[in-house]
Design a protein around this motif. Sequence first.
Motif, PDB file in Angstrom:
ATOM      1  N   TRP A   1      10.397 -73.380  46.404  1.00  0.00           N
ATOM      2  CA  TRP A   1      11.069 -73.070  47.663  1.00  0.00           C
ATOM      3  C   TRP A   1      12.005 -74.216  48.020  1.00  0.00           C
ATOM      4  N   TYR A   2      13.203 -73.864  48.488  1.00  0.00           N
ATOM      5  CA  TYR A   2      14.217 -74.864  48.787  1.00  0.00           C
ATOM      6  C   TYR A   2      15.165 -74.345  49.865  1.00  0.00           C
ATOM      7  N   ASP A   3      15.949 -75.231  50.440  1.00  0.00           N
ATOM      8  CA  ASP A   3      17.015 -74.901  51.402  1.00  0.00           C
ATOM      9  C   ASP A   3      16.591 -73.868  52.449  1.00  0.00           C
ATOM     10  N   ASN A   4      15.507 -74.140  53.157  1.00  0.00           N
ATOM     11  CA  ASN A   4      15.054 -73.277  54.256  1.00  0.00           C
ATOM     12  C   ASN A   4      14.904 -71.815  53.861  1.00  0.00           C
ATOM     13  N   ASN A   5      13.842 -71.502  53.165  1.00  0.00           N
ATOM     14  CA  ASN A   5      13.429 -70.140  52.855  1.00  0.00           C
ATOM     15  C   ASN A   5      14.127 -69.492  51.667  1.00  0.00           C
ATOM     16  N   CYS A   6      14.741 -70.238  50.801  1.00  0.00           N
ATOM     17  CA  CYS A   6      15.235 -69.696  49.536  1.00  0.00           C
ATOM     18  C   CYS A   6      14.220 -70.077  48.466  1.00  0.00           C
ATOM     19  N   HIS A   7      14.070 -69.228  47.454  1.00  0.00           N
ATOM     20  CA  HIS A   7      13.132 -69.586  46.387  1.00  0.00           C
ATOM     21  C   HIS A   7      13.702 -69.262  45.017  1.00  0.00           C
ATOM     22  N   PHE A   8      13.153 -69.937  44.057  1.00  0.00           N
ATOM     23  CA  PHE A   8      13.539 -69.821  42.655  1.00  0.00           C
ATOM     24  C   PHE A   8      12.270 -69.450  41.900  1.00  0.00           C
ATOM     25  N   SER A   9      12.223 -68.257  41.299  1.00  0.00           N
ATOM     26  CA  SER A   9      11.046 -67.827  40.530  1.00  0.00           C
ATOM     27  C   SER A   9      11.032 -68.564  39.205  1.00  0.00           C
ATOM     28  N   LEU A  10       9.936 -69.254  38.950  1.00  0.00           N
ATOM     29  CA  LEU A  10       9.868 -70.110  37.773  1.00  0.00           C
ATOM     30  C   LEU A  10       9.017 -69.570  36.645  1.00  0.00           C
ATOM     31  N   TYR A  11       7.880 -69.001  36.962  1.00  0.00           N
ATOM     32  CA  TYR A  11       6.906 -68.784  35.900  1.00  0.00           C
ATOM     33  C   TYR A  11       5.911 -67.716  36.334  1.00  0.00           C
ATOM     34  N   SER A  12       5.482 -66.878  35.400  1.00  0.00           N
ATOM     35  CA  SER A  12       4.395 -65.919  35.627  1.00  0.00           C
ATOM     36  C   SER A  12       3.402 -66.053  34.496  1.00  0.00           C
ATOM     37  N   GLU A  13       2.141 -65.952  34.842  1.00  0.00           N
ATOM     38  CA  GLU A  13       1.074 -66.190  33.871  1.00  0.00           C
ATOM     39  C   GLU A  13      -0.137 -65.356  34.273  1.00  0.00           C
ATOM     40  N   PRO A  14      -0.811 -64.709  33.324  1.00  0.00           N
ATOM     41  CA  PRO A  14      -1.992 -63.923  33.696  1.00  0.00           C
ATOM     42  C   PRO A  14      -3.223 -64.775  34.027  1.00  0.00           C
ATOM     43  N   TYR A  15      -3.189 -66.060  33.704  1.00  0.00           N
ATOM     44  CA  TYR A  15      -4.350 -66.929  33.929  1.00  0.00           C
ATOM     45  C   TYR A  15      -4.055 -67.939  35.035  1.00  0.00           C
ATOM     46  N   PHE A  16      -4.971 -68.008  36.009  1.00  0.00           N
ATOM     47  CA  PHE A  16      -4.792 -68.875  37.167  1.00  0.00           C
ATOM     48  C   PHE A  16      -4.658 -70.340  36.771  1.00  0.00           C
TER      49      PHE A  16
END
Length: 180
Positions: free
Chosen positions: A123-138
């Motif tokens: 999350w950056y610049d007041n409520n903008c986000h950049f999706s980085l990674y998805s993983e099935p394991y916590f």
Amino acid sequence: MEKRPVIISERKRPFWRLILASICFTLAFTYILDFILLVFFDLSFLNHSTPQLISPLYLIGFGVSLSIHQRIYIDIEHSKFRTTKEIGPLKIGRWITIKNYEYVSLFTEKLRDGSTTFSVNLWYDNNCHFSLYSEPYFESALEIAYHLSEELNIDLLDATIAHDFKWIDKEALKAQETTP
């Protein structure tokens, strides 16, 4: 001292997928080469018909889908991010400049098949986000989120339980890492 860029990468492709992709690319190249020989030199080592002329496009598509790899490059020193799709040495993606890092979040997403995946966002610049990674394991997703938050020196939010967000104590995580 210049900081090295952080690279977040999908898991490596299974070897069998790379073999299948190379077979698809080889067959597509063979069809294309044979077509060129047929058109320019009236030579052919394949029996051409309409479906075979279209098949190189399908083979290339299958090869690309089997071998494409996603990476995210984070240049901390210059505050830049780049998501790339890579096939071998070919990288497609552009740099995005981010000024104010706020925090890294870890949350769950339900997939269509009913399973759950854990995702990491910056999350950056007041409520903008950049999706980085998805993983099935916590544990794997938490490790990526933790190391990124440490590298950027920002907080880490656990949003895996809906409406029960908690800031993660990174010192406690660090202590767990060093305990044998």
